[in-house]
Design a protein around this motif. Structure first.
Motif, PDB file in Angstrom:
ATOM      1  N   GLN A 216       1.627 -38.580 -62.484  1.00  0.00           N
ATOM      2  CA  GLN A 216       2.280 -39.349 -61.176  1.00  0.00           C
ATOM      3  C   GLN A 216       4.411 -38.925 -61.199  1.00  0.00           C
ATOM      4  OE1 GLN A 216       1.410 -43.590 -61.115  1.00  0.00           O
ATOM      5  NE2 GLN A 216      -0.547 -43.233 -59.814  1.00  0.00           N
ATOM      6  N   LYS A 217       3.706 -38.832 -63.129  1.00  0.00           N
ATOM      7  CA  LYS A 217       6.034 -38.683 -63.594  1.00  0.00           C
ATOM      8  C   LYS A 217       6.007 -37.304 -63.124  1.00  0.00           C
ATOM      9  CE  LYS A 217       5.810 -42.628 -66.690  1.00  0.00           C
ATOM     10  NZ  LYS A 217       5.909 -43.383 -67.451  1.00  0.00           N
ATOM     11  N   LYS A 218       4.786 -36.289 -64.354  1.00  0.00           N
ATOM     12  CA  LYS A 218       5.163 -35.498 -63.667  1.00  0.00           C
ATOM     13  C   LYS A 218       5.467 -34.495 -62.773  1.00  0.00           C
ATOM     14  CE  LYS A 218       2.884 -30.455 -65.584  1.00  0.00           C
ATOM     15  NZ  LYS A 218       2.512 -30.224 -65.380  1.00  0.00           N
ATOM     16  N   GLN A 219       4.456 -34.988 -61.518  1.00  0.00           N
ATOM     17  CA  GLN A 219       4.568 -34.745 -59.651  1.00  0.00           C
ATOM     18  C   GLN A 219       5.894 -35.675 -58.721  1.00  0.00           C
ATOM     19  OE1 GLN A 219       1.049 -35.184 -58.000  1.00  0.00           O
ATOM     20  NE2 GLN A 219       1.507 -33.365 -56.138  1.00  0.00           N
ATOM     21  N   TRP A 220       6.097 -36.270 -59.838  1.00  0.00           N
ATOM     22  CA  TRP A 220       7.405 -37.008 -58.900  1.00  0.00           C
ATOM     23  C   TRP A 220       8.318 -37.378 -59.321  1.00  0.00           C
ATOM     24  CZ3 TRP A 220       6.253 -35.235 -54.569  1.00  0.00           C
ATOM     25  CH2 TRP A 220       5.435 -35.379 -53.401  1.00  0.00           C
ATOM     26  N   LEU A 221       8.347 -37.780 -60.582  1.00  0.00           N
ATOM     27  CA  LEU A 221       9.733 -38.704 -60.962  1.00  0.00           C
ATOM     28  C   LEU A 221      10.133 -37.128 -62.085  1.00  0.00           C
ATOM     29  CD1 LEU A 221      11.398 -41.000 -62.465  1.00  0.00           C
ATOM     30  CD2 LEU A 221       9.801 -40.720 -64.393  1.00  0.00           C
ATOM     31  N   LYS A 222       9.482 -36.761 -62.088  1.00  0.00           N
ATOM     32  CA  LYS A 222      10.689 -35.693 -62.622  1.00  0.00           C
ATOM     33  C   LYS A 222      11.542 -34.324 -61.547  1.00  0.00           C
ATOM     34  CE  LYS A 222      10.322 -31.392 -65.528  1.00  0.00           C
ATOM     35  NZ  LYS A 222      10.544 -30.555 -65.159  1.00  0.00           N
ATOM     36  N   PRO A 223      11.051 -34.565 -61.065  1.00  0.00           N
ATOM     37  CA  PRO A 223      11.886 -33.779 -59.464  1.00  0.00           C
ATOM     38  C   PRO A 223      12.802 -35.290 -58.590  1.00  0.00           C
ATOM     39  CG  PRO A 223      10.138 -33.697 -58.513  1.00  0.00           C
ATOM     40  CD  PRO A 223       9.815 -34.337 -60.035  1.00  0.00           C
ATOM     41  N   LEU A 224      12.738 -35.942 -59.005  1.00  0.00           N
ATOM     42  CA  LEU A 224      13.332 -37.157 -58.276  1.00  0.00           C
ATOM     43  C   LEU A 224      14.852 -36.855 -59.347  1.00  0.00           C
ATOM     44  CD1 LEU A 224      11.894 -40.218 -56.753  1.00  0.00           C
ATOM     45  CD2 LEU A 224      13.024 -38.896 -55.761  1.00  0.00           C
ATOM     46  N   LEU A 225      14.473 -37.408 -60.568  1.00  0.00           N
ATOM     47  CA  LEU A 225      16.222 -37.214 -61.834  1.00  0.00           C
ATOM     48  C   LEU A 225      16.169 -36.153 -61.652  1.00  0.00           C
ATOM     49  CD1 LEU A 225      13.886 -38.356 -64.342  1.00  0.00           C
ATOM     50  CD2 LEU A 225      15.278 -39.940 -63.461  1.00  0.00           C
ATOM     51  N   GLU A 226      15.369 -34.802 -60.973  1.00  0.00           N
ATOM     52  CA  GLU A 226      16.713 -33.666 -61.219  1.00  0.00           C
ATOM     53  C   GLU A 226      17.175 -33.873 -59.667  1.00  0.00           C
ATOM     54  OE1 GLU A 226      13.581 -31.754 -63.806  1.00  0.00           O
ATOM     55  OE2 GLU A 226      13.885 -30.559 -62.281  1.00  0.00           O
ATOM     56  N   GLY A 227      17.163 -33.968 -58.937  1.00  0.00           N
ATOM     57  CA  GLY A 227      17.446 -34.935 -58.146  1.00  0.00           C
ATOM     58  C   GLY A 227      16.964 -33.897 -57.092  1.00  0.00           C
ATOM     59  N   ARG A 228      15.912 -32.508 -57.056  1.00  0.00           N
ATOM     60  CA  ARG A 228      15.609 -31.970 -56.260  1.00  0.00           C
ATOM     61  C   ARG A 228      14.716 -32.285 -55.000  1.00  0.00           C
ATOM     62  NH1 ARG A 228      11.377 -29.488 -58.484  1.00  0.00           N
ATOM     63  NH2 ARG A 228      11.078 -30.048 -60.805  1.00  0.00           N
ATOM     64  N   ILE A 229      13.878 -33.544 -55.274  1.00  0.00           N
ATOM     65  CA  ILE A 229      13.657 -33.969 -54.420  1.00  0.00           C
ATOM     66  C   ILE A 229      13.876 -35.617 -53.420  1.00  0.00           C
ATOM     67  CG2 ILE A 229      11.477 -32.856 -53.815  1.00  0.00           C
ATOM     68  CD1 ILE A 229      10.290 -35.546 -55.051  1.00  0.00           C
ATOM     69  N   ARG A 230      14.057 -36.539 -52.185  1.00  0.00           N
ATOM     70  CA  ARG A 230      14.528 -37.546 -52.302  1.00  0.00           C
ATOM     71  C   ARG A 230      13.368 -38.083 -51.659  1.00  0.00           C
ATOM     72  NH1 ARG A 230      19.744 -39.751 -50.287  1.00  0.00           N
ATOM     73  NH2 ARG A 230      18.887 -41.133 -51.036  1.00  0.00           N
ATOM     74  N   SER A 231      12.593 -39.522 -51.765  1.00  0.00           N
ATOM     75  CA  SER A 231      12.196 -40.837 -51.264  1.00  0.00           C
ATOM     76  C   SER A 231      12.332 -41.716 -49.918  1.00  0.00           C
ATOM     77  CB  SER A 231      11.114 -40.829 -52.527  1.00  0.00           C
ATOM     78  OG  SER A 231      12.396 -42.301 -53.374  1.00  0.00           O
ATOM     79  N   ALA A 232      10.640 -42.372 -50.206  1.00  0.00           N
ATOM     80  CA  ALA A 232      11.325 -43.677 -49.074  1.00  0.00           C
ATOM     81  C   ALA A 232      10.919 -44.549 -50.528  1.00  0.00           C
ATOM     82  CB  ALA A 232      10.461 -43.623 -48.073  1.00  0.00           C
ATOM     83  N   PHE A 233      10.289 -46.329 -49.250  1.00  0.00           N
ATOM     84  CA  PHE A 233       9.521 -47.005 -49.670  1.00  0.00           C
ATOM     85  C   PHE A 233       9.069 -47.713 -48.674  1.00  0.00           C
ATOM     86  CE2 PHE A 233       9.657 -51.248 -51.104  1.00  0.00           C
ATOM     87  CZ  PHE A 233       8.110 -51.294 -52.431  1.00  0.00           C
TER      88      PHE A 233
END
Ligand SMILES: Cc1cc2nc3c(=O)[nH]c(=O)nc-3n(C[C@H](O)[C@H](O)[C@H](O)COP(=O)(O)OP(=O)(O)OC[C@H]3O[C@@H](n4cnc5c(N)ncnc54)[C@H](O)[C@@H]3O)c2cc1C
Length: 419
Positions: free
Chosen positions: A117-134
């Motif tokens: 999960q970290k590889k797929q979602w945390l990494k691009p979020l930390l790199e600012g490549r994607i955004r997200s919602a809750f």
């Protein structure tokens, strides 16, 4: 309590202020004009993000980072003055990859995510490549009591199938929003009402996810969205569950602590800006033969605003320090206190500034209407005032119940004869 800034924080504050002055404040008008022309994301956002990253002003909010992750590893106390600096411009935190709800989601992935999960979602979020919602709040139930939520997450073979409706889901209309963390019920009949909920990862492009509309806030259209979303037979793999079935409530508690304090830190910055505007206007404009600041009512507004901001800042810093020392759970009373105090302070000060500005104060020519609107929204988002007041009172009462009669020595009334 020692709130002295460490040399590292002082250095970051100086560099962040310089960055704001050089690259963000000069673009406020352009940002406004591009949004008005329907350009979103604004044309310069990715360039500014790259620049901030190259200057080491990136992921300032996250205290813990793994090997290879970019950030500053600041405590909440160290982050507070930085969030305040960013807060002066409502859209600035995105430039430094510090905006909600991404920050809270990154914290969740960080604390509870599997390696995959970290590889797929945390990494691009930390790199600012994607955004997200809750996605937690639902139109059909009172969602400030999260045990009420009804969206179902049902096991089906190796998958989960999700059905329900959410609303006010921030960021869901952003074209880079690729993933959502959704809270729903995997076990609605569990006798423990706090073990019925789970959190699950839902990629935005999963079939059955429909963004129905972007809801305006006080007639303010946020292009990134506060969206109403339906979920019809949305199928995601079993490994998308976060932590485990029944852990949703616990994750929500862990997520909201830092998130609330970040909002409040930024609110202090917005309140400071409102006061700066109020003072400057009062210094330059004359009515009835006197500058506005020479009228008692206006000078009282200025004085009250200064006192309220400084009180609020001290409470926020105390809360940040407590989260660092005893964690979000141990600091829950303080977190509720800042959440109940700061947004209403922000609206009060913005309101005074609007009054000092006269009609211009409620026009789009100043940021005051936006500052007021955001403060007002924050009195609901992340829990309404009343829920936080209830939490504070409960904890206060519990503390008193744990030491019965401790005020008796302070009473001078003669003792009553026990029957
Ligand atoms: C700008 C904005 C952005 C948001 N972003 C998100 C998001 O990204 N994701 C998400 O899931 N949600 C989001 N929300 C939703 C927000 O978290 C909810 O609105 C909030 O939790 C309240 O839930 P509700 O609207 O269902 O109000 P309800 O639970 O129906 O409460 C209505 C009112 O009842 C009163 N009340 C409730 N409980 C008590 C009590 N114990 N004592 C006394 N009075 C009480 C309060 O006055 C409260 O305002 C956002 C909201 C806004 C305004």
């Amino acid at each position: 309590m020692d709130f002295d800034l460490s040399p590292k924080t002082q250095d970051l504050c100086r560099r962040l202020s310089d960055f704001m002055d050089a690259h963000i404040v000069p673009r406020i008008r352009q940002h406004h004009d591009e949004l008005k022309a329907g350009i979103f994301p604004v044309s310069f956002m990715e360039d500014l993000k790259a620049l901030a990253k190259s200057e080491g002003l990136w992921n300032l909010f996250l205290p813990h980072l793994a090997e290879g992750e970019t950030g500053t590893r600041l405590t909440n106390l160290e982050y507070a003055p930085l969030a305040e600096i960013m807060g002066r411009v409502l859209w600035a935190s995105e430039v430094f990859n510090c905006s909600a709800p991404d920050t809270g989601n990154m914290e969740v992935f960080h604390m509870f995510g599997t390696d995959a999960q970290k590889k797929q979602w945390l990494k691009p979020l930390l790199e600012g490549r994607i955004r997200s919602a809750f996605a937690m709040t639902e139109p059909d139930v009172s969602s400030s009591d999260a045990t009420n939520i009804q969206t179902l997450i049902q096991r089906d073979g190796g998958d989960y199938v999700i059905n329900g409706r959410k609303w006010f889901i921030s960021n869901a209309a952003h074209p880079n929003c690729k993933v959502m963390i959704l809270m729903g019920k995997t076990d609605p009949d569990n006798t423990d009402r706090h073990r019925q909920q789970s959190m699950i990862i839902v990629p935005m492009d999963t079939p059955g996810v429909t963004v129905e509309r972007n809801i305006t806030i006080m007639s303010h259209h946020a292009p990134e969205g506060h969206c109403e979303i339906t979920f019809r037979d949305v199928r995601v793999p079993g490994e998308n569950i976060i932590s485990g079935e029944g852990d949703g409530f616990m994750i929500a508690q862990a997520r909201l602590g830092p998130g609330r304090i970040h909002h409040c830190m930024r609110s202090i910055g917005q309140s400071e800006l409102a006061l700066d505007l109020m003072v400057e206007r009062a210094l330059e404009r004359k009515a009835f033969g006197k500058y506005l600041h020479q009228h008692g009512a206006v000078s009282e507004s200025i004085a009250r605003s200064r006192m309220e901001i400084d009180q609020a800042r001290l409470l926020v810093l105390k809360t940040a320090q407590m989260i660092d020392k005893v964690g979000a759970k141990g600091a829950r009373k303080e977190i509720s206190m800042i959440k109940a105090v700061i947004p209403i302070m922000q609206t009060t000060i913005a309101d005074r500034a609007m009054q000092v500005f006269g009609a211009m104060g409620i026009s789009p020519d100043t940021p005051l209407a936006d500052i007021w609107t955001w403060g007002r929204a924050l009195r609901l988002a992340d829990g309404p005032d009343e829920v936080h007041l209830r939490a504070i009172a409960r904890l206060e009462i519990k503390e008193a119940q744990d030491k019965p009669g401790f005020t008796l020595p302070y009473l001078t009334a003669p003792p009553r004869n026990e029957e």
